[in-house]
Design a protein around this motif. Structure first.
Motif, PDB file in Angstrom:
ATOM      1  N   GLY A  10       0.797  -1.215   0.000  1.00 23.73           N
ATOM      2  CA  GLY A  10       0.000   0.000   0.000  1.00 23.73           C
ATOM      3  C   GLY A  10       0.828   1.263   0.000  1.00 23.73           C
ATOM      4  O   GLY A  10       0.306   2.355  -0.228  1.00 23.73           O
ATOM      5  N   SER A  11       2.143   1.130   0.243  1.00 26.46           N
ATOM      6  CA  SER A  11       3.036   2.283   0.236  1.00 26.46           C
ATOM      7  C   SER A  11       3.245   2.789  -1.185  1.00 26.46           C
ATOM      8  O   SER A  11       3.081   2.058  -2.161  1.00 26.46           O
ATOM      9  N   LEU A  12       3.641   4.057  -1.270  1.00 26.41           N
ATOM     10  CA  LEU A  12       3.872   4.700  -2.563  1.00 26.41           C
ATOM     11  C   LEU A  12       5.350   4.595  -2.936  1.00 26.41           C
ATOM     12  O   LEU A  12       6.223   4.960  -2.147  1.00 26.41           O
ATOM     13  N   ILE A  13       5.619   4.113  -4.159  1.00 20.04           N
ATOM     14  CA  ILE A  13       6.983   3.952  -4.665  1.00 20.04           C
ATOM     15  C   ILE A  13       7.167   4.820  -5.903  1.00 20.04           C
ATOM     16  O   ILE A  13       6.350   4.779  -6.822  1.00 20.04           O
ATOM     17  N   LEU A  14       8.236   5.595  -5.925  1.00 18.00           N
ATOM     18  CA  LEU A  14       8.563   6.425  -7.082  1.00 18.00           C
ATOM     19  C   LEU A  14       9.390   5.617  -8.069  1.00 18.00           C
ATOM     20  O   LEU A  14      10.416   5.031  -7.703  1.00 18.00           O
ATOM     21  N   GLN A  29       5.106  -5.039 -11.594  1.00 18.62           N
ATOM     22  CA  GLN A  29       5.354  -5.950 -10.477  1.00 18.62           C
ATOM     23  C   GLN A  29       5.040  -5.302  -9.132  1.00 18.62           C
ATOM     24  O   GLN A  29       4.528  -5.967  -8.220  1.00 18.62           O
ATOM     25  N   LEU A  30       5.335  -4.032  -8.994  1.00 15.55           N
ATOM     26  CA  LEU A  30       4.965  -3.326  -7.764  1.00 15.55           C
ATOM     27  C   LEU A  30       3.449  -3.325  -7.578  1.00 15.55           C
ATOM     28  O   LEU A  30       2.942  -3.601  -6.477  1.00 15.55           O
ATOM     29  N   LEU A  31       2.722  -3.034  -8.641  1.00 16.30           N
ATOM     30  CA  LEU A  31       1.262  -3.032  -8.573  1.00 16.30           C
ATOM     31  C   LEU A  31       0.730  -4.421  -8.261  1.00 16.30           C
ATOM     32  O   LEU A  31      -0.182  -4.586  -7.438  1.00 16.30           O
ATOM     33  N   GLU A  32       1.302  -5.433  -8.904  1.00 15.07           N
ATOM     34  CA  GLU A  32       0.883  -6.812  -8.658  1.00 15.07           C
ATOM     35  C   GLU A  32       1.128  -7.222  -7.205  1.00 15.07           C
ATOM     36  O   GLU A  32       0.392  -8.044  -6.651  1.00 15.07           O
ATOM     37  N   LYS A  57      -6.987  -2.025 -14.677  1.00 12.80           N
ATOM     38  CA  LYS A  57      -6.481  -3.291 -14.126  1.00 12.80           C
ATOM     39  C   LYS A  57      -6.254  -3.191 -12.623  1.00 12.80           C
ATOM     40  O   LYS A  57      -6.351  -4.183 -11.895  1.00 12.80           O
ATOM     41  N   TYR A  58      -5.947  -1.978 -12.159  1.00 12.94           N
ATOM     42  CA  TYR A  58      -5.676  -1.745 -10.746  1.00 12.94           C
ATOM     43  C   TYR A  58      -6.588  -0.623 -10.259  1.00 12.94           C
ATOM     44  O   TYR A  58      -7.257   0.047 -11.053  1.00 12.94           O
ATOM     45  N   SER A  59      -6.623  -0.391  -8.958  1.00 16.29           N
ATOM     46  CA  SER A  59      -7.501   0.641  -8.398  1.00 16.29           C
ATOM     47  C   SER A  59      -7.127   2.006  -8.953  1.00 16.29           C
ATOM     48  O   SER A  59      -5.990   2.245  -9.379  1.00 16.29           O
TER      49      SER A  59
END
Length: 344
Positions: A10-14, A29-32, A57-59
């Protein structure tokens, strides 16, 4: 076995340069794996085609894109860094400009900018730099030698900075020097500035595998797709001239970035993404096999007589162990990687 992640889901990655071949797979892969991604691109149209890949595909809030036109500009990453728990810096200069003054300062300045922005944000726990096999070694044909995490490509730095003229033969040396010096700047920054985050680097060789968007040039993966599709002009000429080296499946590269970001015991490491050696003739053999297995059999490519080979060995034990934590058997094979690319 996976350890507890250093950054919670759930964390945000740049992810910088998120429209690129490797970076788009890292984002996927991060989203998955349940993370949110803030990507950067230089141009708005690139944001559009990346939204087309992931939206739906994602929220709705899982994937966002911001424009960073010049990563070498002071403060370029200050705003996009806010709220990020991790950084994966993939963006670089891929123009293959043979003039080192046009490439190296911009790439190194971009690294300095994003490191400084990350260091000013206490929320950043991990920083992953996408280096390159070229930061460890240039492609060397028909010579046996060994590469490990301590290997650096200092020789190409000297070649890149040699006096002019800046001819086309210098293009790969300038690219290699930019990646070598940028990665060294990362390690210098951490050693001297002592930021709160942990740094790791991933050094991939020639990436091949799925292409996520037809709008992507898809770098090396796109070359083999074009070869399959019958481009017997510039692409085939390029591949004939492409020196023998190691391939890696692009999903494996992405998962090694996740390991560098999330695995608690991966601290201050250079992860070598080298699956195995190959040359043009290996590629032609496997593409013809893929075609025949699919019921075709009409595709044929002329082989290179006495084709040079990549004889180096690479210590990839650590990388393969990390891939197994993510459900991979180790590195994906060349045939499967080419099949993914041509069927994209």
């Amino acid at each position: 076995m996976r350890q507890q992640a250093t950054i919670p889901k759930g964390s945000l990655i740049l992810v910088t340069g998120v429209n690129g071949y490797i970076a788009s797979h890292i984002a996927e892969q991060l989203l998955e794996h349940g993370y949110h991604v803030r990507g950067t691109v230089r141009d708005p149209y690139k944001a559009d085609y990346m939204h087309a890949v992931f939206d739906g595909k994602y929220s709705a809030d899982a994937f966002q894109v911001e424009i960073v036109r010049n990563m070498a500009a002071e403060g370029a990453f200050d705003e996009v860094m806010k709220g990020c728990a991790g950084v994966i810096h993939v963006a670089s200069d891929l123009t293959l400009n043979p003039d080192p003054h046009q490439v190296i300062p911009m790439v190194v300045s971009g690294v300095k900018n994003i490191l400084e922005a990350a260091a000013r944000n206490a929320c950043v726990k991990r920083f992953v730099y996408t280096s390159s096999s070229a930061a460890a070694t240039p492609p060397v044909a028909n010579k046996a030698f060994h590469v490990d995490a301590s290997t650096w490509n200092d020789a190409e730095v000297d070649v890149a900075w040699a006096p002019p003229p800046y001819t086309e033969e210098r293009r790969l040396a300038v690219y290699a020097a930019s990646k070598t010096l940028a990665e060294k700047e990362c390690w210098r920054f951490v050693a001297e500035e002592k930021p709160a985050f942990i740094l790791n680097a991933v050094l991939p060789n020639c990436n091949i595998g799925r292409i996520l968007s037809k709008a992507q040039p898809a770098s090396t993966g796109g070359w083999y797709k074009k070869m399959w599709d019958g481009d017997d002009g510039e692409t085939l000429k390029l591949l004939h001239q492409f020196p023998p080296q190691h391939y890696v499946n692009v999903t494996d590269t992405a998962l090694l970035h996740l390991a560098a970001l999330l695995e608690e015991d991966v601290v201050g490491e250079r992860l070598l993404a080298f699956a195995g050696p190959f040359n043009f003739n290996d590629t032609a053999d496997l593409l013809e096999k893929i075609d025949a297995d699919a019921g075709g059999g009409g595709r044929r490519w002329e082989r290179i007589k006495d084709a040079p080979k990549d004889l180096k060995t690479v210590d990839t034990e650590r990388a393969q162990e990390l891939l197994r934590r993510y459900g991979r058997p180790g590195f994906t094979g060349l045939e499967a990687s080419l099949k993914e690319a041509v069927e994209s």
